[in-house]
Design a protein around this motif. Sequence first.
Motif, PDB file in Angstrom:
ATOM      1  N   TYR A 202      19.181 102.256  46.216  1.00 21.34           N
ATOM      2  CA  TYR A 202      19.245 102.303  44.742  1.00 21.34           C
ATOM      3  C   TYR A 202      20.481 103.073  44.288  1.00 21.34           C
ATOM      4  O   TYR A 202      21.176 102.664  43.341  1.00 21.34           O
ATOM      5  CB  TYR A 202      17.981 102.961  44.210  1.00 21.34           C
ATOM      6  CG  TYR A 202      17.973 103.138  42.711  1.00 21.34           C
ATOM      7  CD1 TYR A 202      17.702 102.055  41.870  1.00 21.34           C
ATOM      8  CD2 TYR A 202      18.260 104.378  42.138  1.00 21.34           C
ATOM      9  CE1 TYR A 202      17.708 102.207  40.486  1.00 21.34           C
ATOM     10  CE2 TYR A 202      18.267 104.535  40.758  1.00 21.34           C
ATOM     11  CZ  TYR A 202      17.993 103.452  39.945  1.00 21.34           C
ATOM     12  OH  TYR A 202      18.009 103.610  38.591  1.00 21.34           O
ATOM     13  N   ILE A 203      20.755 104.194  44.972  1.00 22.54           N
ATOM     14  CA  ILE A 203      21.940 104.985  44.618  1.00 22.54           C
ATOM     15  C   ILE A 203      23.212 104.186  44.850  1.00 22.54           C
ATOM     16  O   ILE A 203      24.155 104.221  44.044  1.00 22.54           O
ATOM     17  CB  ILE A 203      21.959 106.300  45.434  1.00 22.54           C
ATOM     18  CG1 ILE A 203      20.794 107.204  44.998  1.00 22.54           C
ATOM     19  CG2 ILE A 203      23.290 107.016  45.280  1.00 22.54           C
ATOM     20  CD1 ILE A 203      20.680 108.468  45.807  1.00 22.54           C
ATOM     21  N   ASN A 205      23.407 100.847  44.938  1.00 18.91           N
ATOM     22  CA  ASN A 205      23.438  99.636  44.113  1.00 18.91           C
ATOM     23  C   ASN A 205      23.594  99.939  42.622  1.00 18.91           C
ATOM     24  O   ASN A 205      24.051  99.072  41.864  1.00 18.91           O
ATOM     25  CB  ASN A 205      22.141  98.844  44.336  1.00 18.91           C
ATOM     26  CG  ASN A 205      22.200  97.463  43.739  1.00 18.91           C
ATOM     27  OD1 ASN A 205      22.987  96.627  44.164  1.00 18.91           O
ATOM     28  ND2 ASN A 205      21.387  97.208  42.735  1.00 18.91           N
ATOM     29  N   MET A 206      23.222 101.146  42.194  1.00 17.51           N
ATOM     30  CA  MET A 206      23.268 101.492  40.774  1.00 17.51           C
ATOM     31  C   MET A 206      24.679 101.364  40.193  1.00 17.51           C
ATOM     32  O   MET A 206      24.859 100.718  39.149  1.00 17.51           O
ATOM     33  CB  MET A 206      22.709 102.890  40.558  1.00 17.51           C
ATOM     34  CG  MET A 206      22.672 103.316  39.091  1.00 17.51           C
ATOM     35  SD  MET A 206      21.812 104.890  38.874  1.00 17.51           S
ATOM     36  CE  MET A 206      22.820 105.959  39.920  1.00 17.51           C
ATOM     37  N   SER A 209      25.546  97.705  39.935  1.00 24.36           N
ATOM     38  CA  SER A 209      24.852  97.050  38.819  1.00 24.36           C
ATOM     39  C   SER A 209      25.526  97.379  37.494  1.00 24.36           C
ATOM     40  O   SER A 209      25.666  96.516  36.618  1.00 24.36           O
ATOM     41  CB  SER A 209      23.383  97.490  38.788  1.00 24.36           C
ATOM     42  OG  SER A 209      22.713  97.125  39.978  1.00 24.36           O
ATOM     43  N   LYS A 210      25.952  98.626  37.346  1.00 19.88           N
ATOM     44  CA  LYS A 210      26.652  99.018  36.127  1.00 19.88           C
ATOM     45  C   LYS A 210      27.959  98.248  35.980  1.00 19.88           C
ATOM     46  O   LYS A 210      28.314  97.799  34.879  1.00 19.88           O
ATOM     47  CB  LYS A 210      26.935 100.517  36.140  1.00 19.88           C
ATOM     48  CG  LYS A 210      25.697 101.387  35.962  1.00 19.88           C
ATOM     49  CD  LYS A 210      26.082 102.853  35.915  1.00 19.88           C
ATOM     50  CE  LYS A 210      24.861 103.735  35.686  1.00 19.88           C
ATOM     51  NZ  LYS A 210      25.230 105.177  35.650  1.00 19.88           N
TER      52      LYS A 210
END
Length: 481
Positions: A202-203, A205-206, A209-210
């Motif tokens: 998640y860290i 990919n975040m 994604s932004k």
Amino acid sequence: MKFLETKKFFSKFIEKALAVPIFFKIMGIAFGLIVLFCIGALIETRVLLYKSLKNQVEEKGIAITKDLASRLASPLLTGNLFGIYELLKETTQSHKDIRYILVLDKNGHIVAHTFEHRVSEELVKVNFEEKFVPYNLEILNTEEGKILDILVSVFEGRLGVVRIGLVDAPLREALQKATKHLLIAIIIMAFIGIFISYFLTYILNMPLSKLIFAVNEVSTGNLKTRVNIITNDEFGSFGKVFNSMVENLEKNQLELKQNEEMRQKLIEKIIYTQEDERNRIARELHDKTGQTLTSLKIGLKSFESGIEKDDMKNKLESFRTLLNSSLEDIHNLAVELRPPLLDDFGFLKAVRKYVEEFENTFPVKVEYKTSGFSENTKLLSSLEIGLYRVIQEAFTNIIKHAKADKVNITLQKKKSDLILTITDDGVGFDMDKIKTTSGRKPIGLFGMQERIYILGGKFNIKSDINKGTEIYIKVPIKEEA
């Protein structure tokens, strides 16, 4: 064929795998590695545990057998069978994992045993050495499972041997129990690993994604979007470069917008100046030049009455005819420069009058329709003039180039918009070819388009060879108060 099918299968698999979002790819890799690690750890630990338990069982069995062999030495020397059986009974009761006990003399004959029935010869021969050996181990596969058969010599083999058969059920139970606890621990660790992997993924990919969200926003024209990335890794560097790029795009767009606004204001000023100049010329032609020619016509008429010669009268008549023609041309030119109907009756009636005069002048059938307007609709002067000039230019192009037999012109009012369509059944043209052909450009079409854009409207033209032309115009209605 099998090779091609396998290749096709892997190609489809790779294609589908590439279509999976990167978040699930990273999670899939992490999950796969965790599962492989857990399976490998479970197998390796189970093997090591089995070997350790097996060694413990063997050492335990050897110790029990040796102890029993030392205790059997005296009863064997004295031939005390009762004592031998008592020792066998005591040993079996003390150790629940003992399946059987055999006492053999040095020739391999059975002295005592714990079986309820007769002992088979195969069992006797399976683990017996005529030569002296301190001890020997054999694993027997039976219907009850594996049995560890341990042989120990009594008094260096002079009094025979003792064999104890240990079942592996306790070993398997201990192994199953240990494996169960190990499996639970591994599952807990796997869940912890998956949670950590999810958190790390998640860290990772975040920021991606932004960045994707920001790129989509910019692609829709939102140049206010910025990427807020707090990391100092490659994603952070990319975010800084992206923000810098968007800022430059925003500045360039602002400059282009300002330049476009200045250009439109300049064109609008030129068009309005042109209309003012046309009005001035129309007034000059009508008020001064027209009046002067009219006075000259009246003077020639009065001068003609005092002349008796026919040749002079004929010349004066020809001059008067020429003056009449000039007066009519000046009147038509003044009307074209500034149609008085726009000022007197408004846009709709001026267009209708223009259409009627067009039909009377040229061999073209024109069908004119309006809808949604009231009889007293009065638009802003700039809107009326702009649309009227566009209609004039369109009809001029039809006469010059279209070779049309029929023209349809429609004016519609839909809510707060005015929609103008002009279609003809002429020869048509290739718009792309005209735009790309070097030399003369479609100035008339460009002029119409610029007028509509200045009015804040939309201009679209469709044309096909031998299928006619359609002009579609949509502008916001601005009515006079």
